[in-house]
Design a protein around this motif. Sequence first.
Motif, PDB file in Angstrom:
ATOM      1  N   GLY A  89       0.609  -1.659   0.267  1.00 19.63           N
ATOM      2  CA  GLY A  89       0.227   0.342   0.188  1.00 19.63           C
ATOM      3  C   GLY A  89       1.304   1.338   0.177  1.00 19.63           C
ATOM      4  N   LYS A  90       2.294   1.587   0.385  1.00 18.20           N
ATOM      5  CA  LYS A  90       2.900   1.925   0.481  1.00 18.20           C
ATOM      6  C   LYS A  90       4.184   2.587  -1.116  1.00 18.20           C
ATOM      7  CE  LYS A  90       4.283   5.307   3.136  1.00 18.20           C
ATOM      8  NZ  LYS A  90       2.849   7.145   3.024  1.00 18.20           N
ATOM      9  N   THR A 204      -4.291   0.592  -3.664  1.00 24.13           N
ATOM     10  CA  THR A 204      -5.125  -0.487  -4.650  1.00 24.13           C
ATOM     11  C   THR A 204      -6.407   0.045  -5.289  1.00 24.13           C
ATOM     12  OG1 THR A 204      -6.623   0.383  -2.341  1.00 24.13           O
ATOM     13  CG2 THR A 204      -5.063  -1.199  -1.919  1.00 24.13           C
ATOM     14  N   ASP A 236       0.068   1.406   5.716  1.00 25.61           N
ATOM     15  CA  ASP A 236      -0.732   1.359   4.672  1.00 25.61           C
ATOM     16  C   ASP A 236      -0.854  -0.028   3.654  1.00 25.61           C
ATOM     17  OD1 ASP A 236      -1.004   3.773   4.227  1.00 25.61           O
ATOM     18  OD2 ASP A 236       0.658   4.745   3.003  1.00 25.61           O
ATOM     19  N   ARG A 238      -1.006  -2.824   6.156  1.00 26.45           N
ATOM     20  CA  ARG A 238      -2.779  -3.149   6.522  1.00 26.45           C
ATOM     21  C   ARG A 238      -3.882  -3.053   5.259  1.00 26.45           C
ATOM     22  NH1 ARG A 238      -4.404  -4.061  12.019  1.00 26.45           N
ATOM     23  NH2 ARG A 238      -2.257  -3.177  12.633  1.00 26.45           N
ATOM     24  N   ARG A 239      -4.356  -1.744   4.910  1.00 24.40           N
ATOM     25  CA  ARG A 239      -4.941  -2.300   3.852  1.00 24.40           C
ATOM     26  C   ARG A 239      -4.747  -2.864   2.578  1.00 24.40           C
ATOM     27  NH1 ARG A 239      -3.221   3.395   5.549  1.00 24.40           N
ATOM     28  NH2 ARG A 239      -4.680   4.787   7.105  1.00 24.40           N
ATOM     29  N   GLU A 240      -3.653  -2.893   2.770  1.00 24.33           N
ATOM     30  CA  GLU A 240      -3.646  -3.542   1.688  1.00 24.33           C
ATOM     31  C   GLU A 240      -3.672  -5.698   1.887  1.00 24.33           C
ATOM     32  OE1 GLU A 240      -2.727  -3.682  -2.554  1.00 24.33           O
ATOM     33  OE2 GLU A 240      -1.408  -2.342  -1.155  1.00 24.33           O
ATOM     34  N   THR A 242      -6.199  -6.042   4.027  1.00 26.96           N
ATOM     35  CA  THR A 242      -8.161  -5.848   3.133  1.00 26.96           C
ATOM     36  C   THR A 242      -8.107  -5.792   1.463  1.00 26.96           C
ATOM     37  OG1 THR A 242      -7.771  -4.187   5.340  1.00 26.96           O
ATOM     38  CG2 THR A 242     -10.280  -4.229   3.655  1.00 26.96           C
ATOM     39  N   PHE A 243      -7.316  -5.550   0.725  1.00 27.92           N
ATOM     40  CA  PHE A 243      -7.565  -5.132  -0.039  1.00 27.92           C
ATOM     41  C   PHE A 243      -7.948  -6.740  -0.949  1.00 27.92           C
ATOM     42  CE2 PHE A 243      -5.614  -5.509  -4.312  1.00 27.92           C
ATOM     43  CZ  PHE A 243      -6.740  -5.061  -5.805  1.00 27.92           C
ATOM     44  N   LYS A 246     -10.637  -8.919   0.380  1.00 29.02           N
ATOM     45  CA  LYS A 246     -12.045  -8.213  -0.735  1.00 29.02           C
ATOM     46  C   LYS A 246     -12.259  -8.884  -1.908  1.00 29.02           C
ATOM     47  CE  LYS A 246     -13.472  -4.249   2.041  1.00 29.02           C
ATOM     48  NZ  LYS A 246     -13.773  -2.471   1.945  1.00 29.02           N
ATOM     49  N   CYS A 285      -2.541  -9.716  11.832  1.00 33.14           N
ATOM     50  CA  CYS A 285      -3.536  -9.485  11.342  1.00 33.14           C
ATOM     51  C   CYS A 285      -3.594 -11.234  10.190  1.00 33.14           C
ATOM     52  CB  CYS A 285      -2.599  -9.348   9.484  1.00 33.14           C
ATOM     53  SG  CYS A 285      -3.400  -7.518   9.383  1.00 33.14           S
TER      54      CYS A 285
END
Length: 334
Positions: A89-90, A204, A236, A238-240, A242-243, A246, A285
Amino acid sequence: MCGRRSESSASQELVHEAGRCVRARGRGRQAAGERPHERRKSGKRGGGEIEEEEGRPVRDRHRERERETPGGHKDNLSSVKHIVVVLSGKGGVGKSTVTVQLALSLRQAGKKVGILDIDLCGPSIPRMLNLQTKDVHQCDAGWVPVYADRERTIALMSIGFLLENVNDAVVWRGPKKTALIKQFISSVAWGELDYLIIDTPPGTSDEHLAMVEGLQRYSIDGALLVTTPQAVSTGDVRREITFCRKTGLRILGIVENMSGFVCPHCEECSNVFSKGGGEELAKVCGVRFLGCIPLDPHLSHSLEEGRDFIEEFPQSAAFSAFKQLAQAVERGPP
């Protein structure tokens, strides 16, 4: 009312423009001031960037049609055994570095490897492999990737090979990016590969969704997530994660890059950017932690000069880290 261009029209325009770029580079480039993509009506040159221009006619149309596997054309990924995606994410965490060294490590283990660079705005891998002056050619099956060695054990496809000048900028909106990524996935004639590693831009967004959609018919080994130890990076990543969850993209694990600095004189490792952030994120995670890669001046110099770090510095700590990472990738998903 004038509507927004469809993705298919953007794809057709993209195929035409990419074909023009391939032919222009294949001719050895035009003489100074004779660029084939000048915008004659406006009098402005496009030599500094590849531009997205609404409604601009493409004079030099490309004969090759976009290949769609459902229509009966050859599936260019049918002989690829494993597909690995490198994500983060970064930006600036070293995804391209990890991609290149993972490819070199797998090659040293006797594997044939392809690299697909879909970082359209920052295609750095051609330089890392000292291939920035090479050209892409075409065959009946599609685009022929650029090979890093005579034995053809490492192949690369990147938009960097389609730019007439290394300083050209890619100024495109989402539909055109999406079209090129899907074209790369469907129309590059990789041949037989043990691994195809896909290097992605940070985030993402459009490029990542286009990649996932383009590969949904294939069995992907999973995503390799790259982070640095700092909290601003792990947040960031961590958001990846999640991507990935999903979109149903399996996660191979997290690797912590730039984890300490190895002194070239005494070989002592100092934690310049802290340490342990990636490992802690993996625990929180529920994802595998695949190890730490230290900063190494030899690695930096090798990337700048397009040399094979894995071949030249087998005694370095970074070499050991990349070797362990390659072994983890070969073991496959947890």
